[in-house]
Design a protein around this motif. Sequence first.
Motif, PDB file in Angstrom:
ATOM      1  N   PHE A   1       0.728  -1.277   0.097  1.00 39.75           N
ATOM      2  CA  PHE A   1      -0.076  -0.047  -0.051  1.00 39.75           C
ATOM      3  C   PHE A   1       0.901   1.313  -0.099  1.00 39.75           C
ATOM      4  O   PHE A   1       1.963   1.392   0.728  1.00 39.75           O
ATOM      5  N   GLY A   2       0.500   2.375  -0.879  1.00 37.96           N
ATOM      6  CA  GLY A   2       1.210   3.450  -0.870  1.00 37.96           C
ATOM      7  C   GLY A   2       2.460   3.365  -1.717  1.00 37.96           C
ATOM      8  O   GLY A   2       3.163   4.352  -1.868  1.00 37.96           O
ATOM      9  N   ARG A   3       2.822   2.238  -2.029  1.00 37.58           N
ATOM     10  CA  ARG A   3       4.090   2.282  -2.895  1.00 37.58           C
ATOM     11  C   ARG A   3       3.764   2.104  -4.337  1.00 37.58           C
ATOM     12  O   ARG A   3       2.763   1.393  -4.661  1.00 37.58           O
TER      13      ARG A   3
ATOM     14  N   PHE B   1     -10.401  -0.257  -1.801  1.00 35.23           N
ATOM     15  CA  PHE B   1      -9.290  -0.014  -2.167  1.00 35.23           C
ATOM     16  C   PHE B   1      -9.313   0.809  -3.533  1.00 35.23           C
ATOM     17  O   PHE B   1     -10.092   0.785  -4.586  1.00 35.23           O
TER      18      PHE B   1
ATOM     19  N   THR C   1      -0.561   2.512  -7.873  1.00 31.17           N
ATOM     20  CA  THR C   1      -0.396   2.519  -6.375  1.00 31.17           C
ATOM     21  C   THR C   1      -1.809   2.191  -5.703  1.00 31.17           C
ATOM     22  O   THR C   1      -2.707   2.428  -6.635  1.00 31.17           O
ATOM     23  N   THR C   2      -1.830   1.566  -4.616  1.00 25.85           N
ATOM     24  CA  THR C   2      -3.027   1.293  -4.072  1.00 25.85           C
ATOM     25  C   THR C   2      -3.133   1.886  -2.523  1.00 25.85           C
ATOM     26  O   THR C   2      -2.106   1.659  -1.856  1.00 25.85           O
ATOM     27  N   THR C   3      -4.149   2.318  -2.210  1.00 29.46           N
ATOM     28  CA  THR C   3      -4.587   2.806  -0.741  1.00 29.46           C
ATOM     29  C   THR C   3      -5.716   2.063  -0.407  1.00 29.46           C
ATOM     30  O   THR C   3      -6.532   1.790  -1.232  1.00 29.46           O
ATOM     31  N   SER C   4      -6.078   1.897   0.861  1.00 26.07           N
ATOM     32  CA  SER C   4      -7.229   1.164   1.320  1.00 26.07           C
ATOM     33  C   SER C   4      -7.981   2.626   2.366  1.00 26.07           C
ATOM     34  O   SER C   4      -7.379   3.359   2.715  1.00 26.07           O
TER      35      SER C   4
END
Length: 584
Positions: free
Chosen positions: A299-301, A332, A320-323
């Motif tokens: 996450f965030g990378r 997501f 990039t993925t965030t939750s």
Amino acid sequence: MKREDVSIPSVVQLETNRKRSRRLGISGMEDVPWGAHLCQLYEADADLLETLVPYFEAGLASNEFCMWVVSESLGTETAKAALRKAIPQIDAYLADGQIEILSYRDWYTLNGRFDPDRVRQGWLDKLDSATKRGFDGLRLTGDTSWLSDEEWDQFIHYEARLDPVVGSSRIIAICTYSLRRCGGMRKVFDAVANHDFALIRENDRWEAFKSYGRHRTEQALIESETRLRATIEGASDGIITIDPKGVVTLANSAAAKMFGYALDELLGVDIGRLLPPSSCGVPERSASDFLRIAEKGFFGRSHQAEWRSRDGSSVPVEWTTTSIAFDHQKLFVICVHDLTERRQIEARLQQLHTDRLVAMGGMATALAHEINQPLAAIAAYLTVTQRLMRQPPGQRPASIEDTIGKASEQVVRAGKIIRHMREFVARNEPDKTMQRLHALIAAACELTEASAKQAGVRVTLALQAEDDHVLADNVQLKQVIVNLKRNAIEAMLSAERRELVISTALIERGMIRTDVTDTGGGLSEEARTHLFEPFKTTKAKGLGVGLSLSRSIVEAHYGEIWAEPNPTGGSIFRFTLPLAEREC
């Protein structure tokens, strides 16, 4: 399920809940969405029974878990008796645990005091338990007639904190307030302020009045969300939101275009369809593959990978993925940047670097080819001179000095060829000065004279323009002419008739046109369409940079270059230049 921080729900949450309308059950009242938070202002217990019995009847029939926290004056037994009259199977609902009827002492003032945090968390725990048991959501009511004046402000603050929790959850709540216990209009206004609607009896029927404060809040949220949606839609990168099952719930147009979908087609797609095939050969990955990867500290990378478009072709992306937490579940958000253009530029730069190395080799070959003739002549003249020098001094002919002079001329010619070749490869800034175009053409033809003779090409110069003064960089223009002449020579290598004509003519608008006409095999329509594009060539071993460079040079001199078929067979390459303005 614990929820420590409470904030106003976004308009996305409000809109999502509005789409899940539930039957309220109260006569004259319309359906309400999940998240509806109402208050009822009543005068007697009979008013409560008139609204709450059908309210819970509708909830039980809709597979909702129900909670009724009754007042002291009403009592749990009275509430149950009223429900039995309307719902014959109420005892079965009670036994199955679909409805609980509690005294306010067992909920609000447990342990003898009101703890707002405990009560608020208690509602959430009940909702969590209900959804795990398969119920659609929570329907509740709680009476406030037990409140003392000292507890009033604390309870109103609790209601303010509870309101956004209800608004973003699968909860429908009616908080009941006794008008006699409220005492004055201030408390009535306090009660109404923290709810969507107030139910008030007028003319023997219940009417719903919308809270003005809530209306203003929702309007502000809608305006904020409109701006947010415009920002997301205007983003050049793709933005995709998926639910815990990997289904796309939100996307912008950039994401849809990136993967070849219409926007409405992308919604509802399993994210696995956008992922590349697995290394073990499975053609389509599942959403669980993506979520498993994302949850391993990703996450965030930023990551780079080859995703798939709708037609199955690869799309190089950086993502990039965030939750985020929403409606008691994790969503997501994926930001996707298309790397296609960057990869193409990198490939072109790499190809250009390779072609420059090849071009250096080609230039060396051309240099050796062009300089071979003067070197051969020098060797011949010096051999003759050497033979003459062996004769006795008195018998040496006077022509020996002429022979040495001719060898010297060839040395100068060789030096000139090397100097011009060096000018071609040197990357100097353009130096536009007054030039005679005919002289430039003659000098360029001299550089390729040996190539033309070896190929058996007869070169004719028809320089008929009355005025050939141009403002130009002489090295760059010679490079254009040399390139066009060499291309023409190569085009005629397999032709029976090998004639090359370079001509000039004045045309309108103060321009001079140069034509390079050959009798080779000619060009197809498709070849002419892409002829001047970088890395496009009709030669088996061509670089595809010469004509593109020629166009860049001609256009930098405010001219045009194009190709036409030769009516008698072959091609005509033409370029124009503006005539220089001269002082009379």
